[in-house]
Design a protein around this motif. Structure first.
Motif, PDB file in Angstrom:
ATOM      1  N   PRO A  21       1.003  -1.207   0.099  1.00 39.21           N
ATOM      2  CA  PRO A  21      -0.061   0.019   0.133  1.00 39.21           C
ATOM      3  C   PRO A  21       0.862   1.249   0.087  1.00 39.21           C
ATOM      4  CG  PRO A  21      -0.454  -1.419   1.905  1.00 39.21           C
ATOM      5  CD  PRO A  21       0.640  -1.942   1.179  1.00 39.21           C
ATOM      6  N   THR A  22       0.301   2.275  -0.750  1.00 43.63           N
ATOM      7  CA  THR A  22       0.925   3.581  -0.601  1.00 43.63           C
ATOM      8  C   THR A  22       1.115   4.118   0.844  1.00 43.63           C
ATOM      9  OG1 THR A  22       0.182   3.759  -2.726  1.00 43.63           O
ATOM     10  CG2 THR A  22       1.188   5.756  -1.830  1.00 43.63           C
ATOM     11  N   ALA A  23       2.206   4.766   1.015  1.00 42.00           N
ATOM     12  CA  ALA A  23       2.391   5.341   2.232  1.00 42.00           C
ATOM     13  C   ALA A  23       1.252   6.508   2.384  1.00 42.00           C
ATOM     14  CB  ALA A  23       3.710   6.098   2.223  1.00 42.00           C
ATOM     15  N   GLY A  24       0.683   6.401   3.661  1.00 45.87           N
ATOM     16  CA  GLY A  24      -0.182   7.680   3.760  1.00 45.87           C
ATOM     17  C   GLY A  24      -1.621   7.373   3.367  1.00 45.87           C
ATOM     18  N   VAL A  25      -1.869   6.299   2.745  1.00 48.73           N
ATOM     19  CA  VAL A  25      -3.109   5.881   2.533  1.00 48.73           C
ATOM     20  C   VAL A  25      -3.893   5.145   3.532  1.00 48.73           C
ATOM     21  CG1 VAL A  25      -4.647   4.193   0.823  1.00 48.73           C
ATOM     22  CG2 VAL A  25      -2.767   5.635  -0.073  1.00 48.73           C
ATOM     23  N   LYS A  26      -5.123   5.624   3.992  1.00 49.88           N
ATOM     24  CA  LYS A  26      -5.560   4.907   5.176  1.00 49.88           C
ATOM     25  C   LYS A  26      -7.115   4.370   4.950  1.00 49.88           C
ATOM     26  CE  LYS A  26      -3.787   7.978   8.828  1.00 49.88           C
ATOM     27  NZ  LYS A  26      -4.170   8.903   9.817  1.00 49.88           N
ATOM     28  N   MET A  39      -4.808  10.093   2.839  1.00 51.95           N
ATOM     29  CA  MET A  39      -4.871  11.231   3.834  1.00 51.95           C
ATOM     30  C   MET A  39      -3.594  12.302   3.881  1.00 51.95           C
ATOM     31  SD  MET A  39      -7.785  11.686   4.870  1.00 51.95           S
ATOM     32  CE  MET A  39      -7.868  12.479   6.410  1.00 51.95           C
ATOM     33  N   THR A  40      -2.289  11.588   3.827  1.00 50.24           N
ATOM     34  CA  THR A  40      -1.286  12.427   3.776  1.00 50.24           C
ATOM     35  C   THR A  40      -1.285  13.329   2.813  1.00 50.24           C
ATOM     36  OG1 THR A  40      -0.218  10.288   4.842  1.00 50.24           O
ATOM     37  CG2 THR A  40       1.339  11.983   4.096  1.00 50.24           C
ATOM     38  N   GLU A  41      -1.419  12.780   1.585  1.00 51.72           N
ATOM     39  CA  GLU A  41      -1.368  13.660   0.386  1.00 51.72           C
ATOM     40  C   GLU A  41      -2.675  14.794   0.571  1.00 51.72           C
ATOM     41  OE1 GLU A  41      -2.276  13.398  -4.305  1.00 51.72           O
ATOM     42  OE2 GLU A  41      -1.597  11.598  -3.530  1.00 51.72           O
ATOM     43  N   ILE A  42      -3.690  14.392   0.923  1.00 53.27           N
ATOM     44  CA  ILE A  42      -4.694  15.580   1.229  1.00 53.27           C
ATOM     45  C   ILE A  42      -4.523  16.469   2.302  1.00 53.27           C
ATOM     46  CG2 ILE A  42      -7.086  15.927   1.805  1.00 53.27           C
ATOM     47  CD1 ILE A  42      -7.788  13.095   0.589  1.00 53.27           C
ATOM     48  N   SER A 111      -5.019  18.762  -6.936  1.00 56.10           N
ATOM     49  CA  SER A 111      -4.387  17.480  -6.338  1.00 56.10           C
ATOM     50  C   SER A 111      -5.329  16.936  -5.213  1.00 56.10           C
ATOM     51  CB  SER A 111      -3.246  17.723  -5.765  1.00 56.10           C
ATOM     52  OG  SER A 111      -2.670  16.396  -5.150  1.00 56.10           O
ATOM     53  N   ILE A 112      -5.924  17.737  -4.440  1.00 58.15           N
ATOM     54  CA  ILE A 112      -6.824  17.560  -3.208  1.00 58.15           C
ATOM     55  C   ILE A 112      -8.433  16.778  -3.834  1.00 58.15           C
ATOM     56  CG2 ILE A 112      -8.282  18.128  -1.297  1.00 58.15           C
ATOM     57  CD1 ILE A 112      -6.266  20.212  -0.894  1.00 58.15           C
ATOM     58  N   ALA A 113      -8.586  17.637  -5.109  1.00 59.13           N
ATOM     59  CA  ALA A 113      -9.851  17.419  -5.788  1.00 59.13           C
ATOM     60  C   ALA A 113      -9.624  15.793  -6.314  1.00 59.13           C
ATOM     61  CB  ALA A 113     -10.154  18.254  -6.805  1.00 59.13           C
ATOM     62  N   ASN A 114      -8.592  15.705  -7.038  1.00 59.78           N
ATOM     63  CA  ASN A 114      -8.212  14.295  -7.538  1.00 59.78           C
ATOM     64  C   ASN A 114      -8.444  13.263  -6.501  1.00 59.78           C
ATOM     65  OD1 ASN A 114      -8.041  15.163 -10.110  1.00 59.78           O
ATOM     66  ND2 ASN A 114      -6.063  15.407  -9.939  1.00 59.78           N
ATOM     67  N   SER A 115      -8.061  13.295  -5.642  1.00 58.66           N
ATOM     68  CA  SER A 115      -7.973  12.308  -4.358  1.00 58.66           C
ATOM     69  C   SER A 115      -9.421  12.099  -3.915  1.00 58.66           C
ATOM     70  CB  SER A 115      -7.150  13.044  -3.154  1.00 58.66           C
ATOM     71  OG  SER A 115      -5.814  13.008  -3.333  1.00 58.66           O
ATOM     72  N   PHE A 116     -10.242  13.341  -3.836  1.00 57.38           N
ATOM     73  CA  PHE A 116     -11.543  13.313  -3.283  1.00 57.38           C
ATOM     74  C   PHE A 116     -12.310  12.459  -4.599  1.00 57.38           C
ATOM     75  CE2 PHE A 116     -13.341  15.761   0.356  1.00 57.38           C
ATOM     76  CZ  PHE A 116     -12.221  15.846   1.033  1.00 57.38           C
ATOM     77  N   LEU A 168     -13.672  18.330   8.099  1.00 60.62           N
ATOM     78  CA  LEU A 168     -14.421  17.183   7.352  1.00 60.62           C
ATOM     79  C   LEU A 168     -13.025  15.947   7.564  1.00 60.62           C
ATOM     80  CD1 LEU A 168     -15.905  15.436   5.666  1.00 60.62           C
ATOM     81  CD2 LEU A 168     -14.828  16.338   3.533  1.00 60.62           C
ATOM     82  N   LEU A 169     -11.836  16.216   7.332  1.00 61.91           N
ATOM     83  CA  LEU A 169     -10.941  15.415   7.484  1.00 61.91           C
ATOM     84  C   LEU A 169     -10.733  14.959   9.009  1.00 61.91           C
ATOM     85  CD1 LEU A 169      -7.956  17.256   5.394  1.00 61.91           C
ATOM     86  CD2 LEU A 169      -9.738  15.390   4.461  1.00 61.91           C
ATOM     87  N   ASP A 170     -10.888  15.926   9.928  1.00 64.31           N
ATOM     88  CA  ASP A 170     -10.758  15.411  11.295  1.00 64.31           C
ATOM     89  C   ASP A 170     -11.714  14.451  11.583  1.00 64.31           C
ATOM     90  OD1 ASP A 170      -8.300  17.033  11.688  1.00 64.31           O
ATOM     91  OD2 ASP A 170      -9.642  18.673  12.832  1.00 64.31           O
TER      92      ASP A 170
END
Length: 176
Positions: A21-26, A39-42, A111-116, A168-170
């Protein structure tokens, strides 16, 4: 062929690393759905632009996401539904109207939009498979968020919503 065992070893390691798994992916549990979110990227992208975005918010007395009836105390059975609504809200309404004169900020927003978008797509597929139904409580909470958003002009509402992304992230991480 002398190099064959070394090549095979390196190839095997390369394949193994690519499957990790990619680092930071939860993995988030939204009701019956399990969705990977980077989450790390966002968080890194949002942290880099937070001060810039929040400085553009002229109305500090109103919040889109923080309201007595918004995200807090959402039943776990409704998390799938409200999270999908929120991902859709951010992708369809917020990110589309958050453009600045700063190309660095715009790239971070993109970048955040692509993650969402990716998370919404995966959550949507899971919702269809599991027949997730929205409860009345989550529907009412989302309607309140929309009412808060629609009470402002489009650009102000989008910037305010982006500036509140940490709420939202919290919430996502606390109820993970």
């Amino acid at each position: 062929m002398r190099g064959s065992p070394l090549f095979l070893c390196l190839f095997s390691i390369s394949c193994w690393v690519n499957l990790m798994p990619t680092a930071g992916v939860k993995i988030f549990h939204f009701g019956a759905c399990r969705v990977p979110v980077s989450m790390t990227e966002i968080r890194a992208g949002f942290t880099a632009i937070k001060a810039n975005i929040q400085s553009r918010d002229p109305i500090r007395t109103l919040s889109i996401l923080s309201h007595p009836h918004s995200l807090h105390k959402v039943k776990s059975s409704d998390r799938c539904c409200i999270t999908h609504h929120l991902f859709t809200f951010y992708v369809d309404k917020v990110f589309k109207h958050c453009r600045t004169e700063d190309s660095f900020v715009n790239r971070k927003i993109s970048s955040i939009a692509n993650s969402f978008l990716s998370a919404r797509r995966k959550l949507g597929q899971c919702r269809e498979q599991n027949n997730c139904v929205c409860g009345e409580e989550s529907t009412e909470r989302f309607k309140q968020i929309l009412a808060n958003y629609e009470g402002l002009n489009v650009t102000s509402a989008a910037m305010k919503s982006l500036g509140e992304l940490d709420i939202l992230l919290d919430w996502m991480e606390k109820s993970r």
